[in-house]
Scaffold this active site. Structure first.
Site, PDB file in Angstrom:
ATOM      1  N   LYS A 221     -47.640  31.789 -32.281  1.00  0.00           N
ATOM      2  CA  LYS A 221     -47.079  31.707 -33.633  1.00  0.00           C
ATOM      3  C   LYS A 221     -47.114  33.062 -34.327  1.00  0.00           C
ATOM      4  CE  LYS A 221     -47.580  26.770 -34.355  1.00  0.00           C
ATOM      5  NZ  LYS A 221     -48.250  25.671 -35.066  1.00  0.00           N
TER       6      LYS A 221
ATOM      7  N   ARG B  14     -53.106  22.980 -28.430  1.00  0.00           N
ATOM      8  CA  ARG B  14     -51.727  22.810 -27.954  1.00  0.00           C
ATOM      9  C   ARG B  14     -51.181  24.189 -27.615  1.00  0.00           C
ATOM     10  NH1 ARG B  14     -46.583  22.935 -30.183  1.00  0.00           N
ATOM     11  NH2 ARG B  14     -45.097  21.396 -29.371  1.00  0.00           N
TER      12      ARG B  14
END
Length: 290
Positions: A233, A268
């Protein structure tokens, strides 16, 4: 290492049947592998966009040690536009059916849409990962009807607009309060089990993300398993100067090892093999605390 459990009201690979349902149990921090069955993923450029490619990738992630494979047919990156349900289903159902036929992997579906969740669960999926955090009461109903756990994520706003000007008076209190209330609602509505995800990067500034990550021990101390997803991210770029998503695995590992130490039950990730290896080493180093 603490024992973790997710309960299902339907058979699940690797789960033990108990009077309360099928229980999937593991120790420490497990890995959920990301399968982007989309042409516009922020992290892998849609290289797994075709169902055959997505299926091969899902099988490879399971073989590499992912406890759960998370299949998504709609990008939720900042600024992403919604995808019609029929198109989303065309992307994911062939993958779900083939994985279900294999009978080896626990299958999660990353979707905002109750109709997609319903069709995927009918096709053999086991868990719903809802980035909107069960805001839609129909999603809660679908999960309860199928006896499927839900991963409840916090997101301020919606993907198209969430990063414009996120604001909180107290980000930890607001995110934790939302997740706890939604978990109570889910269990009262018949969902057998939940994972809670603070939603790193979903309607949060850099400081919001860091504050939430530092406060993970508080969230993890509650009654529900916590999932953290920071893989590739923008947070990693902000902290370490990695403008290309594919170059952010080392920073992702650092965040996720912190999350595991702080009590997260699952992370995740894109790089399953790297995380499985790193988490095993960290667990061995910390065994004297257990």
């Amino acid at each position: 290492m603490p024992e973790r459990t997710l309960t299902f009201h339907r058979p699940v690979p690797g789960a033990a049947r108990t009077p309360g349902g099928w229980q999937l149990t593991w120790r420490g921090c497990a890995v959920m592998g990301i399968v982007n069955a989309t042409p516009d993923s922020f992290s892998d450029g849609g290289q797994h966009g075709a169902p055959a490619q997505a299926l091969a990738h899902a099988r490879a992630l399971h073989a590499a040690g992912a406890l759960v494979v998370d299949v998504g047919g709609e990008s939720t990156r900042p600024g992403a536009d919604p995808v019609p349900a029929a198109e989303e289903l065309d992307r994911i159902l062939p993958v779900v059916r083939a994985l279900a036929d294999d009978g080896a992997a626990v299958i999660s579906i990353d979707t905002l849409k109750p109709e997609v969740a319903d069709a995927a669960l009918r096709a053999g999926a086991h868990l719903i990962n809802d980035v909107s955090g069960l805001r839609d009461p129909d999603m809660l109903r679908v999960c309860a009807e199928h006896g499927a756990p839900a991963c409840i994520m916090h997101m301020q706003g919606e993907p198209r607009t969430m990063q414009r000007r996120p604001h909180y008076d107290d980000v930890v209190a607001e995110v934790h309060g939302y997740l706890t209330a939604q978990a109570d609602r889910a269990l009262a509505g018949g969902i057998p089990s939940v994972l809670l995800d603070p939603g790193i990067g979903f309607g949060k500034t850099l400081e919001h993300n860091l504050t939430l990550l530092r406060a993970l021990p508080r969230l993890s101390a509650g009654p529900h398993a916590v999932l953290v997803g920071a893989s590739r991210k923008r947070l990693i770029d902000w902290l370490a100067g990695a403008p290309h998503a594919a170059d952010r695995d080392p920073g992702s590992l650092a965040v996720h090892l912190h999350a595991a130490r702080a009590g997260a039950a699952m992370v995740r990730v894109h790089d399953v093999a790297g995380h499985v290896q790193a988490l095993r080493v960290q667990a061995a180093l910390e065994v004297h605390h257990g």
